[in-house]
Design a protein around this motif. Structure first.
Motif, PDB file in Angstrom:
ATOM      1  N   THR A 367       0.837  -1.217   0.000  1.00  0.00           N
ATOM      2  CA  THR A 367       0.000   0.000   0.000  1.00  0.00           C
ATOM      3  C   THR A 367       0.865   1.257   0.000  1.00  0.00           C
ATOM      4  N   ALA A 368       2.024   1.159   0.633  1.00  0.00           N
ATOM      5  CA  ALA A 368       2.932   2.326   0.595  1.00  0.00           C
ATOM      6  C   ALA A 368       3.370   2.589  -0.836  1.00  0.00           C
ATOM      7  N   THR A 369       3.558   1.500  -1.585  1.00  0.00           N
ATOM      8  CA  THR A 369       3.967   1.666  -2.987  1.00  0.00           C
ATOM      9  C   THR A 369       2.830   2.237  -3.819  1.00  0.00           C
ATOM     10  N   VAL A 370       1.626   1.702  -3.581  1.00  0.00           N
ATOM     11  CA  VAL A 370       0.481   2.102  -4.417  1.00  0.00           C
ATOM     12  C   VAL A 370      -0.076   3.455  -3.977  1.00  0.00           C
ATOM     13  N   CYS A 371      -0.192   3.660  -2.690  1.00  0.00           N
ATOM     14  CA  CYS A 371      -0.912   4.856  -2.202  1.00  0.00           C
ATOM     15  C   CYS A 371      -0.021   5.886  -1.516  1.00  0.00           C
ATOM     16  N   GLY A 372       1.272   5.676  -1.478  1.00  0.00           N
ATOM     17  CA  GLY A 372       2.167   6.656  -0.873  1.00  0.00           C
ATOM     18  C   GLY A 372       2.472   6.367   0.582  1.00  0.00           C
ATOM     19  N   SER A 373       3.341   7.229   1.164  1.00  0.00           N
ATOM     20  CA  SER A 373       3.809   7.000   2.539  1.00  0.00           C
ATOM     21  C   SER A 373       2.661   7.061   3.524  1.00  0.00           C
ATOM     22  N   PRO A 374       2.634   6.105   4.452  1.00  0.00           N
ATOM     23  CA  PRO A 374       1.558   6.093   5.457  1.00  0.00           C
ATOM     24  C   PRO A 374       1.884   7.006   6.640  1.00  0.00           C
ATOM     25  N   GLN A 375       0.968   7.128   7.495  1.00  0.00           N
ATOM     26  CA  GLN A 375       1.126   7.937   8.706  1.00  0.00           C
ATOM     27  C   GLN A 375       0.792   7.086   9.933  1.00  0.00           C
ATOM     28  N   GLY A 376       1.165   7.576  11.099  1.00  0.00           N
ATOM     29  CA  GLY A 376       0.763   6.955  12.365  1.00  0.00           C
ATOM     30  C   GLY A 376       1.204   5.519  12.496  1.00  0.00           C
ATOM     31  N   LEU A 377       0.209   4.664  12.907  1.00  0.00           N
ATOM     32  CA  LEU A 377       0.531   3.266  13.180  1.00  0.00           C
ATOM     33  C   LEU A 377       0.990   2.542  11.904  1.00  0.00           C
ATOM     34  N   ASP A 378       0.386   2.921  10.747  1.00  0.00           N
ATOM     35  CA  ASP A 378       0.817   2.296   9.475  1.00  0.00           C
ATOM     36  C   ASP A 378       2.297   2.571   9.206  1.00  0.00           C
ATOM     37  N   GLU A 379       2.694   3.790   9.473  1.00  0.00           N
ATOM     38  CA  GLU A 379       4.109   4.144   9.270  1.00  0.00           C
ATOM     39  C   GLU A 379       4.998   3.321  10.200  1.00  0.00           C
ATOM     40  N   ALA A 380       4.508   3.204  11.456  1.00  0.00           N
ATOM     41  CA  ALA A 380       5.278   2.428  12.438  1.00  0.00           C
ATOM     42  C   ALA A 380       5.420   0.984  11.973  1.00  0.00           C
ATOM     43  N   LEU A 381       4.303   0.416  11.480  1.00  0.00           N
ATOM     44  CA  LEU A 381       4.354  -0.981  11.023  1.00  0.00           C
ATOM     45  C   LEU A 381       5.273  -1.135   9.809  1.00  0.00           C
ATOM     46  N   LEU A 382       5.224  -0.148   8.945  1.00  0.00           N
ATOM     47  CA  LEU A 382       6.102  -0.202   7.765  1.00  0.00           C
ATOM     48  C   LEU A 382       7.577  -0.182   8.190  1.00  0.00           C
ATOM     49  N   LEU A 383       7.914   0.713   9.136  1.00  0.00           N
ATOM     50  CA  LEU A 383       9.305   0.800   9.597  1.00  0.00           C
ATOM     51  C   LEU A 383       9.734  -0.491  10.295  1.00  0.00           C
ATOM     52  N   ILE A 384       8.777  -1.071  11.068  1.00  0.00           N
ATOM     53  CA  ILE A 384       9.107  -2.351  11.733  1.00  0.00           C
ATOM     54  C   ILE A 384       9.399  -3.423  10.668  1.00  0.00           C
ATOM     55  N   SER A 385       8.583  -3.406   9.610  1.00  0.00           N
ATOM     56  CA  SER A 385       8.796  -4.412   8.567  1.00  0.00           C
ATOM     57  C   SER A 385      10.160  -4.230   7.899  1.00  0.00           C
ATOM     58  N   GLN A 386      10.520  -2.965   7.677  1.00  0.00           N
ATOM     59  CA  GLN A 386      11.829  -2.706   7.036  1.00  0.00           C
ATOM     60  C   GLN A 386      12.979  -3.138   7.951  1.00  0.00           C
ATOM     61  N   LYS A 387      12.814  -2.890   9.218  1.00  0.00           N
ATOM     62  CA  LYS A 387      13.871  -3.292  10.145  1.00  0.00           C
ATOM     63  C   LYS A 387      14.001  -4.812  10.183  1.00  0.00           C
ATOM     64  N   ARG A 388      12.825  -5.507  10.153  1.00  0.00           N
ATOM     65  CA  ARG A 388      12.840  -6.977  10.178  1.00  0.00           C
ATOM     66  C   ARG A 388      13.565  -7.514   8.928  1.00  0.00           C
ATOM     67  N   GLU A 389      13.237  -6.869   7.805  1.00  0.00           N
ATOM     68  CA  GLU A 389      13.870  -7.307   6.550  1.00  0.00           C
ATOM     69  C   GLU A 389      15.387  -7.105   6.591  1.00  0.00           C
ATOM     70  N   ALA A 390      15.766  -5.913   7.093  1.00  0.00           N
ATOM     71  CA  ALA A 390      17.199  -5.606   7.151  1.00  0.00           C
ATOM     72  C   ALA A 390      17.927  -6.576   8.070  1.00  0.00           C
ATOM     73  N   SER A 391      17.304  -6.882   9.207  1.00  0.00           N
ATOM     74  CA  SER A 391      17.997  -7.768  10.150  1.00  0.00           C
ATOM     75  C   SER A 391      18.031  -9.205   9.639  1.00  0.00           C
ATOM     76  N   SER A 392      16.992  -9.603   8.861  1.00  0.00           N
ATOM     77  CA  SER A 392      17.000 -10.969   8.325  1.00  0.00           C
ATOM     78  C   SER A 392      18.053 -11.114   7.215  1.00  0.00           C
ATOM     79  N   GLN A 393      18.385  -9.982   6.567  1.00  0.00           N
ATOM     80  CA  GLN A 393      19.421 -10.043   5.519  1.00  0.00           C
ATOM     81  C   GLN A 393      20.802 -10.071   6.175  1.00  0.00           C
TER      82      GLN A 393
END
Lengths: 393, 591
Positions: A367-393
């Motif tokens: 949704t961030a790709t399709v609809c742009g940067s999220p706000q609030g909790l969505d933004e927090a979840l997106l950042l958590i996902s990115q951190k998870r991805e980075a740490s798994s790499q």
């Protein structure tokens, strides 16, 4: 010429040579005296012109400075300081045609005093202007290990910092990293220099190194709010939210008007509260966070579909029908995962939290790709996902 | 000719070489050591010292004049730029016309005249006048250089010293060029170029004695200048490169352009100078002033670089400070400005202006070439340096000096090939379009006929082989008996016969001599026992024909032998054959 040497002199080779030697010595002494006086006169004139040049250079009038330095050099052609200043003015005049001449002066100075750090630094800057990494690095190193007239340690660190900035600008990360390591061992306990080094580490995307330097600044100057805010920012960007929260809170407490830090702190707080994989939380708390994230993901998906004009129910994927937008597929995945929420409480389902949160993270990323940067909790979840991805790499 | 000597066995009649003459009278005892040759060499060192000191003072005077008259910071659009050279021109004209009439022009020709016409005499007041007037003229911005005046000042000092010491006329003649080399070396801070120039353009011949004296004077003057003014070169030489041989084509173009510019420069001076000299005398008071005014106007209108010697501008051109259009304009304006200054009779030199024009032209041509051929690796500095040599070769017509000057000034031998190529083309173009070199042209305009060293170089030299007759059919042997030899010559049409001596050498005998010996009862003696011991001089085919002239009146036949085997006869020369060859050459030359 009617005057003649005395006959006695003219008739004896020895006398002739004696007279010539004495005459040559006297003439040499006289001309030498004349040259000395003239030179002193010229040097005084040169100093005045040099002062004019320095004033012009300080005020950015490089053409005037160059003319004055040139005139000073005609008065005192061997003066190294004038040559160096002229070379600097030529280099700083932003005229590429003048770099050759600047370099020529500097090379001449360098050949005379290859150990002179100031000359090497000026040559390094010329090489940097030209974009030559090899030459610039060589001359910067010469400057670092050369002879400084005053405050050698500070000047050496400054030269290294300049080299690092140049290397980073040219994208030579590996060389910049090695210089940064060398820099971190030689920095004095000076907050400004440590802060400058921390920023370089950050520019080189070495967030660990940057944080270490920020912490050093805060250790030396505990009330340095700038360091706190920047340390928080660095920690936040590197996904180290606990540390970010600590520094940002300290920054906001020290300077309540720092809105940037305040906003980042709020984001960090939210991320830490929303992260189901954060440390020191109970299973129950983890499940609550997963529930909340799962619900938020559905809201985000629905809002995004509405925003893009997609009817999720009508566009549901079926056999032989592959939708153009990813949103219906995500909704299908979300619906498929929904029954799993009830099984979260079972101790046997150890992989379930990851599986559910994967769906959440996919929704947030798409949704961030399709609809742009999220706000609030969505933004927090997106950042958590990115951190998870980075740490798994 | 000096190179004939080793080949020739001196005949008995030749007087022994004169012993070196001791200098005047003994006084303290050193005179036993100081023969004139040695004394002259020592004197050359002193000439170098005095010339070096004079040139140091001359340079200070020019600098001081420049600062006093034009100020330390060059400012375009200042009234001083045209007022100062104009007023200074009036002063210089008055000084030249009333006190120093012999100092007009560069000084190279005056030095040459001293050598060839005036027995080495250059009045000392010439040095004083040249010093004062050239310092005022160059310091005030006239487009002239200090090198030629330095050369003349050195020559004048040397001449005065030689006269004071009453040295021999032969040595006194050489004093002027020796001093000239010292002055030029001091001015250029380049001893090799100075020595070469003086040998190439003033003296015109090499010998160990001349070379030694000129070198000693040049080196000692440079040592003096460097010890007093430092060893800073005239220019800060940038990085010069020559990587690909194919780039030589670019330098050929530069050479051709330089040759054409040299011709334009020389022709403009050659055309205007006699016309201005022919104007009424009163106009000569104003000619330098008008020239100064015009040169100053060029500076006032935005090109002050053309004023004075212009070394600073050459330095900046060398470091790529000017775009090619500016470089081309500066080259053109410098030709105009120097022509005006020089033809007006203002004392000053053409070396620096020639270098300036060459530098600017070289930079312009190099930059233009690199616009069209981006792969060319030579920097602007390289082209500027090569260009300097190109004008030196084309305008001053000193090809050897031009090469060494560039190398000596730059200290970089990497560019020797481009320099030689470009200079050669410039020289050839200039020579083909302007038959008479500039210095020779100026002397002819002044009514003097000095030997043209360039013409000497190009002159066809006749050799012994050109006049050589085939070896005669009958050659007698000194080991044979007189009666046998008399029988052998009986049927020969010749009257004089060569005799091959044992083990080497040649002799002559006539038919009458042989027959007389036979009649006197010497028939059973060998020719060797009856002939005089002194052998005949022999020549080699490659020797200059002049060397045969010494013997053709004494001997009816002179053997021409092989250099590898002096018993092998290549042919003979006789008075008739030599004179016939000279007559033929004269006819061919149309003399």
């Amino acid at each position: 010429m009617s005057w003649k040497l005395p006959r006695l002199v003219r008739r004896s080779a020895t006398m002739i040579l004696l007279v010539l030697t004495v005459a040559a010595a006297v003439a040499f002494a006289a001309v030498s005296h004349l040259v000395t006086r003239y030179t002193l006169n010229q040097q005084a004139r040169g100093r005045k012109l040099y002062a004019v040049g320095l004033t012009a250079a300080d005020s950015g009038h490089y053409d005037d400075a160059i003319a004055a330095f040139r005139a000073a050099l005609t008065c005192d052609p061997t003066n190294s300081q004038y040559q160096l200043s002229l070379a600097r003015a030529l280099r700083d005049s932003n005229d590429p045609r003048r770099l050759d001449e600047a370099e020529s002066y500097l090379i001449a100075l360098w050949q005379r005093t290859p150990q002179d750090a100031a000359v090497n630094l000026a040559l390094a800057r010329v090489a940097a202007h030209r974009g030559s990494i090899e030459d610039a690095t060589r001359y910067y190193h010469n400057a670092m290990y050369g002879v400084w007239n005053s405050d050698p340690d500070t000047n050496r660190n400054r030269a290294r910092i300049e080299l690092i900035q140049f290397l980073l600008k040219k994208g030579a990360r590996a060389q910049a990293d090695s210089e940064l390591i060398a820099l971190s061992t030689s920095l004095p306990p000076d907050p400004d220099e440590q802060l400058q080094a921390a920023r370089l580490f950050e520019q080189a995307q070495d967030y660990g190194g940057a944080l270490a330097r920020y912490e050093e600044v805060i250790r030396i100057a505990p009330l340095n709010t700038e360091a706190m805010a920047e340390a928080g920012d660095t920690a936040y960007r590197s996904g180290n939210y606990e540390t970010a929260q600590r520094f940002l809170r300290a920054a906001v407490n020290s300077n309540p008007e720092d809105l940037t830090s305040r906003q980042l702190l709020a984001s960090a707080d939210l991320i830490l509260k929303a992260n189901p994989f954060g440390g020191h939380i109970s299973d129950a708390e983890r499940n609550r966070r997963i529930d909340a994230a799962f619900a938020q993901a559905e809201e985000r998906l629905t809002a995004c579909a509405a925003h893009t004009g997609i009817d999720l129910k009508a566009a549901a994927p079926s056999a032989g029908n592959s939708p153009i937008s990813p949103l219906p597929i995500l909704q299908a995945r979300w619906l498929a995962a929904k029954p799993d929420l009830d099984r979260l409480r079972s101790p046997a389902e150890t992989d379930l939290p990851d599986a559910i949160m994967d769906v959440v993270f996919q929704i947030e990323q798409q949704t961030a790709t399709v609809c742009g940067s999220p706000q609030g909790l969505d933004e927090a979840l997106l950042l958590i996902s990115q951190k998870r991805e980075a740490s798994s790499q | 000719m000096s190179n004939a000597a080793p080949a020739i066995t001196a005949p008995a009649s030749t007087s022994p070489p004169p012993a070196p003459r001791p200098v005047r009278r003994l006084f303290f005892g050193l005179e036993d050591v100081f023969h004139e040759e040695v004394f002259f060499l020592i004197l050359c060192v002193f000439i170098g010292i005095f010339s070096g000191l004079a040139v140091v003072c001359f340079r200070l005077a020019i600098d001081w004049m420049h600062l006093a008259l034009l100020g330390p910071l060059p400012q375009t659009h200042s009234w001083r730029l045209f007022a100062v050279p104009a007023i200074s021109g009036l002063v210089v004209a008055a000084l030249v016309l009333h006190f120093f009439p012999a100092i007009r022009g560069s000084g190279v020709n005056q030095t040459k005249s001293a050598l060839y016409i005036f027995n080495g005499y250059i009045p000392f007041r010439t040095a004083i006048g040249k010093f004062i007037c050239a310092a005022i003229a160059i310091g005030s911005g006239q487009s002239l250089g200090p090198e030629d005046p330095s050369l003349q000042i050195g020559a004048s000092i040397a001449s005065a010293l030689g006269r004071q010491l009453e040295i021999s006329r032969e040595k006194l003649r050489l004093m002027a060029p020796v001093g000239a080399a010292a002055g030029l070396a001091a001015a250029f801070n380049a001893p090799i170029s100075a020595v070469l120039f003086v040998i190439e353009e003033v003296i015109g011949r090499w010998s160990a004695g001349i070379l030694g004296s000129v070198v000693l004077a040049a080196v000692s003057s440079v040592v003096i200048v460097r010890s007093l003014l430092g060893s800073e070169p005239l220019f800060r030489i940038p990085i010069t490169t020559f990587k690909r041989p194919s780039e030589l084509i670019a330098y050929v173009v530069l050479g051709i352009a330089g040759g054409l510019a040299s011709v334009a420069f020389a022709k403009s001076i050659g055309y205007l100078r006699p016309r201005l000299k022919a104007l009424p005398r009163w106009t000569q008071y104003f000619q330098p002033a008008i020239a100064g005014l015009l040169v100053g106007l060029i500076g006032f209108l935005g090109f002050p670089q053309v004023m004075g010697a212009g070394y600073d501008s050459m330095d900046q051109a060398m470091h790529g400070q000017y775009a090619w259009k500016i470089l081309a304009v500066l080259a053109l304006l410098k030709i105009v400005a120097t022509t005006l200054s020089f033809v007006s009779g203002t004392p000053g030199g053409m070396f620096a202006p020639a270098l300036f024009v060459g530098a600017m032209l070289g930079g312009a041509v190099g930059d233009v070439e690199r616009i069209f051929f981006t792969h060319l690796t030579g920097s602007t500095g390289t082209y500027v340096l090569v260009g300097m040599g190109v004008l030196f070769a084309g305008f001053l017509r000193a090809p050897m000096t031009s090469v060494f000057m560039v190398l000596e000034v730059s200290g970089n031998y990497e560019i020797i090939v481009p320099v030689i190529v470009a200079n050669t083309f410039s020289y050839v173009v200039s020579r083909s379009l302007q038959g008479i070199p500039i210095f020779d042209l100026l002397t002819r305009q002044d009514g003097l006929i000095l030997p043209s060293l360039e013409e000497d170089r190009e002159e066809t030299v006749l050799h012994v082989e050109d006049a050589m007759l085939p070896a005669p059919g009958t050659i007698l042997s000194a080991d044979d008996y007189v009666d046998a030899n008399a029988r052998r010559v009986q049927d020969s049409a010749d009257t004089t016969f060569l005799v091959r001596m044992h083990p080497t050498g040649w002799n002559l005998i006539t038919r009458e001599q042989l027959q007389r010996m036979f009649r006197e009862g010497k028939g059973e003696l060998t020719l060797a026992s009856v002939l005089p011991k002194q052998t005949l001089p022999s020549l080699y085919p490659d020797l200059s024909l002049d060397s045969a002239l010494r013997y053709v009146n004494t001997y009816a036949l002179i053997p021409v032998v092989n250099r590898a085997d002096s018993r092998k006869l290549e042919g003979v020369v006789s008075r008739e054959s030599v004179f016939r060859r000279y007559g033929g050459a004269q006819t061919v030359a149309g003399v």
